[in-house]
Design a protein around this motif. Structure first.
Motif, PDB file in Angstrom:
ATOM      1  N   UNK A 227      11.240 -21.543  22.431  1.00 18.61           N
ATOM      2  CA  UNK A 227      11.759 -22.861  22.791  1.00 18.61           C
ATOM      3  C   UNK A 227      11.117 -23.254  24.117  1.00 18.61           C
ATOM      4  N   UNK A 228      10.076 -24.079  24.049  1.00 18.20           N
ATOM      5  CA  UNK A 228       9.336 -24.452  25.261  1.00 18.20           C
ATOM      6  C   UNK A 228      10.168 -25.274  26.228  1.00 18.20           C
ATOM      7  N   UNK A 229      11.265 -25.869  25.742  1.00 16.67           N
ATOM      8  CA  UNK A 229      12.099 -26.726  26.599  1.00 16.67           C
ATOM      9  C   UNK A 229      13.319 -25.983  27.145  1.00 16.67           C
ATOM     10  N   UNK A 230      13.325 -24.666  27.067  1.00 21.25           N
ATOM     11  CA  UNK A 230      14.509 -23.920  27.488  1.00 21.25           C
ATOM     12  C   UNK A 230      14.793 -24.129  28.969  1.00 21.25           C
ATOM     13  N   UNK A 231      16.072 -24.349  29.298  1.00 22.89           N
ATOM     14  CA  UNK A 231      16.465 -24.679  30.671  1.00 22.89           C
ATOM     15  C   UNK A 231      16.165 -23.556  31.665  1.00 22.89           C
ATOM     16  N   UNK A 232      16.108 -22.317  31.185  1.00 23.95           N
ATOM     17  CA  UNK A 232      15.864 -21.179  32.074  1.00 23.95           C
ATOM     18  C   UNK A 232      14.411 -20.729  32.031  1.00 23.95           C
ATOM     19  N   UNK A 233      13.538 -21.583  31.535  1.00 25.79           N
ATOM     20  CA  UNK A 233      12.120 -21.254  31.458  1.00 25.79           C
ATOM     21  C   UNK A 233      11.740 -20.771  30.078  1.00 25.79           C
ATOM     22  N   UNK A 234      10.624 -21.245  29.562  1.00 28.87           N
ATOM     23  CA  UNK A 234      10.188 -20.874  28.219  1.00 28.87           C
ATOM     24  C   UNK A 234       9.914 -19.375  28.134  1.00 28.87           C
ATOM     25  N   UNK A 235      10.265 -18.727  27.020  1.00 33.15           N
ATOM     26  CA  UNK A 235       9.956 -17.305  26.840  1.00 33.15           C
ATOM     27  C   UNK A 235       8.454 -17.048  26.881  1.00 33.15           C
ATOM     28  N   UNK A 236       8.096 -15.797  27.192  1.00 32.55           N
ATOM     29  CA  UNK A 236       6.686 -15.409  27.178  1.00 32.55           C
ATOM     30  C   UNK A 236       6.191 -15.237  25.747  1.00 32.55           C
ATOM     31  N   UNK A 237       7.040 -14.737  24.859  1.00 30.30           N
ATOM     32  CA  UNK A 237       6.647 -14.435  23.490  1.00 30.30           C
ATOM     33  C   UNK A 237       6.593 -15.696  22.635  1.00 30.30           C
ATOM     34  N   UNK A 238       5.690 -15.697  21.659  1.00 28.55           N
ATOM     35  CA  UNK A 238       5.650 -16.778  20.682  1.00 28.55           C
ATOM     36  C   UNK A 238       6.787 -16.658  19.673  1.00 28.55           C
ATOM     37  N   UNK A 239       7.106 -15.405  19.319  1.00 26.09           N
ATOM     38  CA  UNK A 239       7.987 -15.176  18.180  1.00 26.09           C
ATOM     39  C   UNK A 239       8.685 -13.827  18.332  1.00 26.09           C
ATOM     40  N   UNK A 240       9.921 -13.769  17.883  1.00 26.27           N
ATOM     41  CA  UNK A 240      10.662 -12.506  17.813  1.00 26.27           C
ATOM     42  C   UNK A 240      11.211 -12.365  16.403  1.00 26.27           C
ATOM     43  N   UNK A 241      11.057 -11.168  15.845  1.00 21.23           N
ATOM     44  CA  UNK A 241      11.624 -10.859  14.539  1.00 21.23           C
ATOM     45  C   UNK A 241      12.634  -9.723  14.701  1.00 21.23           C
ATOM     46  N   UNK A 242      13.886  -9.999  14.353  1.00 23.99           N
ATOM     47  CA  UNK A 242      14.935  -8.980  14.348  1.00 23.99           C
ATOM     48  C   UNK A 242      14.951  -8.356  12.960  1.00 23.99           C
ATOM     49  N   UNK A 243      14.592  -7.099  12.849  1.00 28.59           N
ATOM     50  CA  UNK A 243      14.551  -6.427  11.549  1.00 28.59           C
ATOM     51  C   UNK A 243      15.681  -5.407  11.483  1.00 28.59           C
ATOM     52  N   UNK A 244      16.232  -5.222  10.293  1.00 27.89           N
ATOM     53  CA  UNK A 244      17.368  -4.335  10.095  1.00 27.89           C
ATOM     54  C   UNK A 244      16.893  -2.963   9.621  1.00 27.89           C
ATOM     55  N   UNK A 245      17.304  -1.948  10.346  1.00 30.45           N
ATOM     56  CA  UNK A 245      17.080  -0.553   9.957  1.00 30.45           C
ATOM     57  C   UNK A 245      18.362   0.186  10.323  1.00 30.45           C
ATOM     58  N   UNK A 246      19.258   0.306   9.374  1.00 32.81           N
ATOM     59  CA  UNK A 246      20.601   0.784   9.688  1.00 32.81           C
ATOM     60  C   UNK A 246      20.632   2.241  10.111  1.00 32.81           C
ATOM     61  N   UNK A 247      19.727   3.067   9.607  1.00 32.04           N
ATOM     62  CA  UNK A 247      19.703   4.473   9.993  1.00 32.04           C
ATOM     63  C   UNK A 247      18.863   4.657  11.261  1.00 32.04           C
ATOM     64  N   UNK A 248      19.383   5.461  12.170  1.00 29.53           N
ATOM     65  CA  UNK A 248      18.664   5.707  13.422  1.00 29.53           C
ATOM     66  C   UNK A 248      17.285   6.286  13.162  1.00 29.53           C
ATOM     67  N   UNK A 249      17.170   7.160  12.182  1.00 30.37           N
ATOM     68  CA  UNK A 249      15.875   7.766  11.871  1.00 30.37           C
ATOM     69  C   UNK A 249      14.871   6.710  11.427  1.00 30.37           C
ATOM     70  N   UNK A 250      15.337   5.682  10.712  1.00 31.75           N
ATOM     71  CA  UNK A 250      14.432   4.614  10.271  1.00 31.75           C
ATOM     72  C   UNK A 250      13.959   3.784  11.447  1.00 31.75           C
ATOM     73  N   UNK A 251      14.862   3.511  12.414  1.00 30.33           N
ATOM     74  CA  UNK A 251      14.445   2.755  13.607  1.00 30.33           C
ATOM     75  C   UNK A 251      13.418   3.548  14.419  1.00 30.33           C
ATOM     76  N   UNK A 252      13.669   4.838  14.586  1.00 25.85           N
ATOM     77  CA  UNK A 252      12.740   5.675  15.348  1.00 25.85           C
ATOM     78  C   UNK A 252      11.396   5.775  14.644  1.00 25.85           C
ATOM     79  N   UNK A 253      11.410   5.948  13.323  1.00 24.87           N
ATOM     80  CA  UNK A 253      10.150   6.059  12.571  1.00 24.87           C
ATOM     81  C   UNK A 253       9.348   4.772  12.646  1.00 24.87           C
ATOM     82  N   UNK A 254      10.025   3.630  12.538  1.00 20.05           N
ATOM     83  CA  UNK A 254       9.328   2.346  12.619  1.00 20.05           C
ATOM     84  C   UNK A 254       8.683   2.155  13.983  1.00 20.05           C
ATOM     85  N   UNK A 255       9.361   2.602  15.038  1.00 23.12           N
ATOM     86  CA  UNK A 255       8.799   2.505  16.386  1.00 23.12           C
ATOM     87  C   UNK A 255       7.579   3.402  16.521  1.00 23.12           C
TER      88      UNK A 255
END
Length: 526
Positions: A227-255
């Motif tokens: 959001x380039x018009x954000x009142x607290x300054x535009x984010x540095x990133x173009x895009x963020x994707x929140x992905x679901x990995x319910x098991x801790x092992x899956x989150x660690x493996x993906x990282x």
């Protein structure tokens, strides 16, 4: 003659001794080597500062296909992180759990602390409409609707929303049902995001946050863009994707595989394995979660204060932290909020005293007590802590039967069910903990602590303008809880997240549920 090794008590003692030796050996192994320090690439990235652009993929545990982007229906950490990206609250909690202004530029109470005037800053929703007092009142009235099931409803209970009003587009006057010195905590409460007046559909949500909605598949992913018009300054990133990995092992493996650059809530064992390497960065957010057990103070055997005190004296807190949390935390003193504002640090640390515990149980008529400890794999270390405490209790002559329940229904099950259960809490102000969990009318009162004189002390604190007097009242309440309460708080755990080496701007001092936790508008990729 019975040999030393065959006696049940000796076998228990030897087993605990072996476990202690393993814990100490593991701790020594962690400190034996020299931690990998920043290299030339780190120095260059720090010197260059934030970079603009790129897509961050962040992995969280999720809530399945029933997930929603309605910020008022938030219950999970991923809900809070997504809401932070899309929406704003009037305030949020700083690293010290004191409220800091967000959409509210400032707040001011009247002399009697029962009316608060909120001045809004200039901010706009993603569709260009300005954020106004009407949007604030609509959002709060929606949350408080008796027909709704929104988590923050209890937090807004002190507000007389029928009498509250917009003085002008940028000013809200909140009328309260009673004096409330800590009212800004309500403005920062979990689940109190501001949405445009009249909003009922959240399929393509419009907020005022740093990112705009792009796409959403419940139980799988959410994509947002800058959001380039954000009142607290535009984010540095173009895009963020929140992905679901319910098991801790899956989150660690993906990282580790480079599929994500941020993995939320890693286990201490995972952190210990990888924090000396160069494939991931381990960030420990100190004191993010209270760890303990709850005892129902209105049900046998815990309706007897002496039994509650005995169990608090049975606990070997250091062993629980080392064994259940792999040492990733510090011991507790049966009080919430260690290190937070108003915490009664002058109360002596409770230590293990089996002789005193046995004497209290005998005086209460429970020399050979048997209890059921409810637990579930609903949080890191729950089942492990239950097993450790079972062994500790046996040394005091108490038989603990560990009952492992359904992790998906656990929190609902233990609120009113059972007598003794594993428990944890994320960060919140001490005042919020008291009001939500320890007053007669509190909706999440898992210990069933209900005392009108305690309620009166809380009300006195909230009608006291002088902070020193209010601090003294909070200390009185905490001393009472330390002596008589139903919380056995054995530790405070670090919250552990993992990041890719190229991700910068993750605040290492921000406990979970605070402003700078999971805040991706201030992060960037190198």
């Amino acid at each position: 003659m019975t040999s030393t090794g065959s006696h049940p008590g000796h076998r228990l003692l030897l087993a605990r001794t072996r476990r202690r030796l393993l814990l100490v050996t593991a701790a020594l192994a962690l400190t034996a080597g020299c931690a990998t320090g920043p290299g030339p690439a780190d120095d260059r990235a720090a010197a260059e500062g934030p970079r603009r652009g790129g897509t961050l993929r962040a992995a969280f545990a999720g809530g399945g296909t029933a997930e929603t982007l309605d910020p008022h229906a938030a219950n999970l950490f991923v809900d809070a992180a997504r809401a932070k990206a899309l929406y704003d609250k009037l305030a949020d909690f700083g690293d010290d759990l004191a409220p800091v202004p967000r959409l509210a530029a400032r707040w001011e109470p009247n002399r009697t602390l029962d009316t608060w005037r909120i001045t809004l800053r200039e901010a706009a929703f993603h569709d260009g409409r300005p954020v106004t007092a009407a949007d604030v009142l609509y959002s709060y009235r929606r949350i408080a609707d008796p027909a709704g099931t929104f988590r923050a409803k209890a937090s807004l209970e002190p507000i007389d929303l029928a009498a509250s009003r917009a003085l002008d587009p940028a000013t809200v006057e909140f009328r309260l049902k009673r004096p409330y010195a800590e009212f800004p905590n309500v403005l920062a409460a979990f689940g109190t995001s501001i949405v445009p007046a009249g909003t009922t559909d959240f399929d393509r949500p419009v907020g005022s946050g740093p990112f705009r909605f792009a796409s959403f598949t419940p139980g799988t992913s959410l994509a947002v863009t800058r959001n380039d018009a954000y009142w607290d300054g535009a984010p540095h990133l173009d895009r963020v994707e929140f992905v679901i990995a319910s098991e801790e092992s899956a989150r660690a493996s993906a990282l580790l595989a480079g599929q994500v650059q941020y993995a939320h809530e890693l286990d201490p064992a995972t952190a210990r394995t990888h924090e000396r390497g160069d494939r991931v960065r381990i960030v420990r957010l100190p004191g993010s979660s209270m760890q303990g057990f709850v005892m129902k103070t209105d049900r046998p055997p815990f309706d007897d204060r002496r039994v509650r005190q005995a169990f608090q004296l049975i606990a070997d807190r250091r062993e629980l932290v080392d064994g259940a949390l792999s040492g990733a935390g510090e011991i507790g003193n049966d009080l919430f909020g260690k290190g937070y504002k108003y915490y009664a640090s002058g109360i002596p640390q409770r230590t293990r005293d089996l002789d005193r515990a046995r004497a209290l149980l005998k005086a209460a008529g429970h020399e050979h007590l048997k209890v059921t400890l409810d637990t579930a794999p609903a949080a890191t270390g729950f089942v492990e802590a239950a097993g450790i405490f079972k062994e500790q209790a046996a040394e005091a002559g108490v038989t603990v039967e560990v009952r492992v329940g359904n992790k998906d229904t656990y929190w609902k099950d233990i609120l009113d069910g059972g007598t003794f259960a594993s428990y944890r809490s994320g960060a919140m102000p001490i005042e919020s903990h008291l009001s939500q969990r320890l007053l007669t009318g509190s909706t999440t009162n898992a210990t069933h602590w209900r005392h009108p004189d305690f309620d009166a002390l809380y009300r006195e604190a909230q009608s006291t303008r002088d902070e020193r007097r209010r601090t003294a009242l909070y200390e009185r309440m905490q001393r009472r809880l330390h002596d008589e309460g139903g919380f056995l708080i054995w530790g405070f755990s670090d919250w552990i997240v993992g990041t890719a080496p190229g991700l910068r701007g993750v605040d290492p001092e921000a406990p979970a549920n605070t402003l700078d936790w999971a805040r991706f508008d201030k992060t960037w990729l190198t």
